[in-house]
Design an enzyme around this catalytic site. Structure first.
Site, PDB file in Angstrom:
ATOM      1  N   GLU A 211       1.337 -12.144  14.201  1.00 14.42           N
ATOM      2  CA  GLU A 211       0.571 -12.008  12.960  1.00 14.42           C
ATOM      3  C   GLU A 211       1.516 -12.382  11.824  1.00 14.42           C
ATOM      4  O   GLU A 211       2.361 -11.590  11.424  1.00 14.42           O
ATOM      5  CB  GLU A 211       0.057 -10.572  12.806  1.00 14.42           C
ATOM      6  CG  GLU A 211      -0.841 -10.097  13.934  1.00 14.42           C
ATOM      7  CD  GLU A 211      -2.128 -10.887  14.044  1.00 14.42           C
ATOM      8  OE1 GLU A 211      -2.471 -11.613  13.078  1.00 14.42           O
ATOM      9  OE2 GLU A 211      -2.790 -10.798  15.086  1.00 14.42           O
ATOM     10  N   CYS A 245      -0.114  -9.658   3.414  1.00  9.63           N
ATOM     11  CA  CYS A 245      -0.099 -10.971   4.063  1.00  9.63           C
ATOM     12  C   CYS A 245      -1.366 -11.773   3.802  1.00  9.63           C
ATOM     13  O   CYS A 245      -1.334 -13.006   3.813  1.00  9.63           O
ATOM     14  CB  CYS A 245       0.129 -10.814   5.558  1.00  9.63           C
ATOM     15  SG  CYS A 245      -1.074  -9.758   6.384  1.00  9.63           S
TER      16      CYS A 245
END
Length: 512
Positions: A211, A245
């Site tokens: 990720e 993010c």
């Protein structure tokens, strides 16, 4: 230290090999204990995360602790359905026969978490790994030391200490962990370390979930409600001081709304955090001095004043309208190229653009003000890397087609967001762009749902998790087939392949 890590791995491997993690009763007990741990120590976790990141308590509850609790509850409630056999029809050539798939744990798994959401991004994938029946090694981020130490104390008190372990430390400890033959590695963080993780995992042929991140774009046109769009973009960008993010990384706006959008985002900043966000209890801080210095390098030259006082927002909002007309003109001229103008204001010589609000840094307190830049060049330093901080560049593009070309010319992002009511525009972004997720009118939404997969594509990551997808990530889908001994219909296709056998094969081909 190496021997300690090897001993920890051996303990987890022994626990998994014993079969103790496989029963649904064990999995449910661990999930209940994880949720209880978070609920019992909410105030402790809030305090630790605030000490590490300056994050407001309400923000920690909303974006970390509540999501962990929701994930544990969701996967627990669906365990029986997810672990059932799933029948699959068998081909005619093998009849009578039956087949099914069944989810089994991968084994001993490693979860490496980042610092920006130090509880969420460690404990949420833990819930998925436990639901799948794995033994788990947790590696919290050393850049959030108080949260790391707290979790290291709590986990053995609440979870099975033989099957769940926490290893603290920095890059050296992470490297030692990656030298162990884990059955799955789950990493959240930056692309550079992601490559290291993947390379280390390849030595053991260990599957990985990465990720990562990237520059998540936002497109805004004149069909949307500009005030709503500005508030939502400001919320998505400046939550956790921009250290998210999937936060909006930059905005591509059409000329008819670009300068007004910049003004309205500045107004939203003022509404959220007041005249001086540094004094707001609702605004966080940057994780360390190194990241403060990095963010300073992305700001326009000369826009970082002395830290004695923060720059008021409202006068700048008024000033922003002065150069709005120029931005429209430049945007119309340059929109065909899909970029924005460094000269959106004739007086703006810096390729980073002009500061509409913010631009204030106090290194001593790791404070970087919520900053909106207008007239940013596509080649500016702020556009060359993921910002990962409270800076939002706004670029002018002619239309949605130019924005799509701009996005597609760059690495595929973890998320993309569109603020447009036009159905054709939405469909174009859905069909012609690739990103980990796509949000219409809503940033961060998929991050906060246990029912939607969360993951990247290309340079922004591989694999996904949350809910059923997370359970599948930490499971191996085993295929099972069974055929009775009698009647032995396979005799019809055994060698030697005589005329009868060949006719049977031709018949099966036509029926298949």
């Amino acid at each position: 230290m190496t021997s300690g890590i090897e001993a920890t791995f051996a303990r987890l491997e022994s626990a998994y090999a014993s079969g103790r993690t496989r029963p649904l009763a064990w999995r449910r007990a661990q999930l209940d204990a994880l949720r209880r741990m978070v609920n019992d120590h909410r105030s402790d976790l809030v305090a630790a995360i605030r000490a590490d990141l300056g994050k407001p308590a309400a923000e920690t509850m909303l974006t970390e602790l509540n999501l962990i609790a929701a994930e544990t509850r969701f996967v627990r409630d669906h365990l029986r359905a997810w672990t059932r056999r799933r029948p699959v029809a068998m081909p005619l050539a093998l009849q009578p026969a039956a087949g099914w798939t069944v989810a089994e744990p991968k084994g001993v798994t490693l979860i490496i978490a980042p610092w920006n959401y130090p509880a969420l991004l460690l404990l949420e994938p833990l819930a998925d790994a436990l639901a799948a029946g794995n033994a788990v090694c947790l590696k919290p981020s050393e850049l959030a030391p108080r949260t790391s130490a707290l979790i290291a104390r709590l986990v053995p008190r609440y979870l099975d200490p033989d099957a769940v372990a926490v290893v603290e430390g920095g890059a050296a400890q992470t490297g030692m962990l990656l030298a162990q033959p884990f059955d799955h590695v789950f990493y959240t963080g930056g692309e550079r370390v992601g490559r290291i993780v993947m390379k280390a995992a390849a030595e053991h042929l260990t599957p990985v979930t990465l990720e990562l991140g990237g520059k998540s774009p936002v497109f805004v046109d004149g069909t949307c409600d500009l005030a709503v769009a500005a508030r939502r973009i400001a919320w998505g960008r400046f939550t956790n001081a921009g250290q998210t993010c999937v936060a909006p990384d930059y905005v591509l706006a059409t000329p008819d709304v670009a300068h007004r959008l910049a003004e309205r985002i500045a107004v939203a900043v003022h509404e959220f955090y007041g005249e001086d966000p540094r004094r707001s209890p609702n605004y966080g801080r940057i994780v360390n001095d190194r990241h403060v210095d990095r963010l300073c390098g992305l700001l326009p030259a000369g826009t970082v004043p002395a830290p004695a006082s923060a720059r008021p927002v409202s006068p700048l909002v008024k000033a922003a309208s002065v150069f709005g007309a120029a931005a429209d003109m430049v945007g119309r001229r340059l929109g065909m190229g899909g970029g924005a103008s460094r000269a959106a204001d004739p007086r703006a010589a810096d390729p980073a653009g002009r500061v509409v609000c913010g631009g204030v840094v106090d290194r001593e307190t790791r404070y970087v003000a919520p900053t909106v830049l207008f007239g940013t060049s596509p080649d500016a330093p702020v556009m060359r890397e993921e910002i990962f901080g409270p800076i939002l560049p706004i670029l002018v593009v002619r239309d949605a087609d130019a924005a799509i070309r701009f996005i597609n010319a760059r690495p595929r992002p973890l998320a993309a967001y569109v603020f447009s009511r036009d159905r054709a525009t939405r469909l174009a972004f859905e069909r012609r762009t690739s990103s980990g997720a796509l949000g219409f009118g809503l940033p961060l939404g998929h991050l906060m749902s246990a029912r939607l997969p969360f993951g990247g594509v290309g340079a922004s990551g591989m694999g996904a998790y949350h809910g059923k997808t997370g359970f599948d990530t930490f499971s191996h889908m085993k295929t099972v087939t069974v055929k009775p001994s009698h009647p032995d219909t396979l005799r019809l296709v055994y060698p030697p392949f005589d005329a009868v056998t060949r006719r049977v094969i031709r018949l099966l081909r036509r029926l298949g």
